[in-house]
Design a protein around this motif. Structure first.
Motif, PDB file in Angstrom:
ATOM      1  N   SER A  68      76.896  32.505  40.269  1.00 42.60           N
ATOM      2  CA  SER A  68      76.225  32.480  38.903  1.00 42.60           C
ATOM      3  C   SER A  68      77.001  33.292  37.641  1.00 42.60           C
ATOM      4  O   SER A  68      76.692  32.477  36.651  1.00 42.60           O
ATOM      5  CB  SER A  68      74.796  33.440  39.128  1.00 42.60           C
ATOM      6  N   PRO A  69      78.105  33.915  37.994  1.00 47.03           N
ATOM      7  CA  PRO A  69      78.964  34.106  36.615  1.00 47.03           C
ATOM      8  C   PRO A  69      79.601  32.732  36.231  1.00 47.03           C
ATOM      9  O   PRO A  69      80.306  32.813  35.231  1.00 47.03           O
ATOM     10  CB  PRO A  69      80.002  35.122  37.193  1.00 47.03           C
ATOM     11  N   LYS A  70      79.693  31.885  37.188  1.00 50.56           N
ATOM     12  CA  LYS A  70      80.300  30.482  36.534  1.00 50.56           C
ATOM     13  C   LYS A  70      79.633  29.659  35.592  1.00 50.56           C
ATOM     14  O   LYS A  70      80.231  28.696  35.354  1.00 50.56           O
ATOM     15  CB  LYS A  70      80.884  29.807  37.983  1.00 50.56           C
ATOM     16  N   GLY A  71      78.301  30.002  35.311  1.00 49.72           N
ATOM     17  CA  GLY A  71      77.923  29.346  34.320  1.00 49.72           C
ATOM     18  C   GLY A  71      76.319  29.003  34.769  1.00 49.72           C
ATOM     19  O   GLY A  71      75.941  28.996  35.938  1.00 49.72           O
ATOM     20  N   GLU A  72      75.539  28.294  33.887  1.00 48.12           N
ATOM     21  CA  GLU A  72      74.142  27.854  34.258  1.00 48.12           C
ATOM     22  C   GLU A  72      74.122  26.914  35.313  1.00 48.12           C
ATOM     23  O   GLU A  72      73.156  27.131  36.180  1.00 48.12           O
ATOM     24  CB  GLU A  72      73.652  27.247  32.939  1.00 48.12           C
ATOM     25  N   ALA A  73      74.806  25.861  35.380  1.00 44.42           N
ATOM     26  CA  ALA A  73      74.667  25.068  36.657  1.00 44.42           C
ATOM     27  C   ALA A  73      75.023  25.811  38.078  1.00 44.42           C
ATOM     28  O   ALA A  73      74.484  25.466  39.074  1.00 44.42           O
ATOM     29  CB  ALA A  73      75.882  24.246  36.569  1.00 44.42           C
ATOM     30  N   SER A  77      73.250  29.859  42.804  1.00 44.41           N
ATOM     31  CA  SER A  77      74.216  29.318  44.000  1.00 44.41           C
ATOM     32  C   SER A  77      74.988  30.505  44.558  1.00 44.41           C
ATOM     33  O   SER A  77      75.568  31.342  43.955  1.00 44.41           O
ATOM     34  CB  SER A  77      75.106  28.405  43.559  1.00 44.41           C
ATOM     35  N   THR A  78      75.229  30.369  45.969  1.00 48.16           N
ATOM     36  CA  THR A  78      76.178  31.408  46.532  1.00 48.16           C
ATOM     37  C   THR A  78      77.053  30.535  47.390  1.00 48.16           C
ATOM     38  O   THR A  78      76.581  29.549  48.084  1.00 48.16           O
ATOM     39  CB  THR A  78      75.268  32.325  47.370  1.00 48.16           C
ATOM     40  N   ILE A 155      77.403  25.861  50.263  1.00 44.82           N
ATOM     41  CA  ILE A 155      76.901  26.295  48.970  1.00 44.82           C
ATOM     42  C   ILE A 155      75.246  26.381  49.312  1.00 44.82           C
ATOM     43  O   ILE A 155      74.775  25.426  49.423  1.00 44.82           O
ATOM     44  CB  ILE A 155      77.267  25.390  47.838  1.00 44.82           C
ATOM     45  N   LEU A 156      74.877  27.523  48.965  1.00 45.88           N
ATOM     46  CA  LEU A 156      73.469  27.848  49.289  1.00 45.88           C
ATOM     47  C   LEU A 156      72.568  28.010  47.848  1.00 45.88           C
ATOM     48  O   LEU A 156      73.217  28.879  47.006  1.00 45.88           O
ATOM     49  CB  LEU A 156      73.262  29.028  50.096  1.00 45.88           C
ATOM     50  N   THR A 157      71.668  27.503  47.405  1.00 46.78           N
ATOM     51  CA  THR A 157      70.976  27.668  46.388  1.00 46.78           C
ATOM     52  C   THR A 157      69.590  28.509  46.632  1.00 46.78           C
ATOM     53  O   THR A 157      69.297  28.534  47.984  1.00 46.78           O
ATOM     54  CB  THR A 157      70.647  26.564  45.401  1.00 46.78           C
ATOM     55  N   SER A 158      68.904  29.187  45.643  1.00 44.84           N
ATOM     56  CA  SER A 158      67.757  29.954  46.037  1.00 44.84           C
ATOM     57  C   SER A 158      66.700  28.893  46.871  1.00 44.84           C
ATOM     58  O   SER A 158      65.812  29.672  47.625  1.00 44.84           O
ATOM     59  CB  SER A 158      67.211  30.714  44.960  1.00 44.84           C
ATOM     60  N   GLU A 159      66.792  27.739  46.158  1.00 43.75           N
ATOM     61  CA  GLU A 159      65.911  26.658  46.921  1.00 43.75           C
ATOM     62  C   GLU A 159      66.111  26.587  48.201  1.00 43.75           C
ATOM     63  O   GLU A 159      65.191  26.272  48.985  1.00 43.75           O
ATOM     64  CB  GLU A 159      65.742  25.183  46.020  1.00 43.75           C
TER      65      GLU A 159
END
Length: 166
Positions: A68-73, A77-78, A155-159
């Motif tokens: 998340s510190p890398k920006g809105e996009a 993501s993790t 790469i895992l997103t909250s979704e």
């Protein structure tokens, strides 16, 4: 460019090419991208969904980075690294990579993949790397006699965290 600089550049390029060749030859199990679907067996929805529950597999997160510190996009993501140990007869259940790209390295043993985009099972051996992304769903089974050890970077997103079991 003077002659010494040009000679040094050529020597460096030759050394790097030799090192890359030696590294590729030293990879265990041959080609790092072995274990692909044969070209004449590729098809959409070629394999029906397999088992939906894991069996005789451990799945340990060994590292995770909040992107998340890398920006809105990257807000939800993790980037994570996992170690999966699949015992003989063990199963990594049916799952999709539509929204979760991953690379899998087979560190030891072997494992068979049953992929939605391939008409035949794919055997992955020690040293093989498999890219998983896009219109792909699959499951894995250890048909061997020793545990298969896999390392997964994804790469895992909250979704996807809500919808993915493996």
């Amino acid at each position: 460019m003077n002659l010494n600089r040009k000679t040094n550049s050529i020597a460096l390029a030759a050394t790097l090419a030799l090192a890359a060749t030696a590294f590729g030859a030293a990879l265990p199990g041959g080609s790092a991208f072995a274990g692909n679907c044969p070209a004449d067996q590729v098809a959409e929805d070629a394999m029906t969904p397999g088992p939906m529950m894991p069996k005789a597999v451990t799945d340990d997160v060994i590292s995770a980075i909040d992107l998340s510190p890398k920006g809105e996009a990257w807000k939800t993501s993790t980037l994570r690294m996992r170690k999966l140990v699949v015992q003989p007869g063990g199963i990594v259940p049916w799952h999709s990579h539509e929204t979760r790209p991953a690379n899998i390295l087979v560190a030891s043993g072997s494992i068979t993949e049953y992929r939605s985009t391939c008409k035949v099972p794919i055997l992955h051996k020690k040293g093989d790397v498999t890219a998983e992304f896009g219109h792909l769903a699959h499951w894995w089974k250890n048909n061997g006699k020793v545990p298969a050890i896999l390392y997964s970077a994804d790469i895992l997103t909250s979704e996807t965290q809500k919808n993915e079991s493996m």
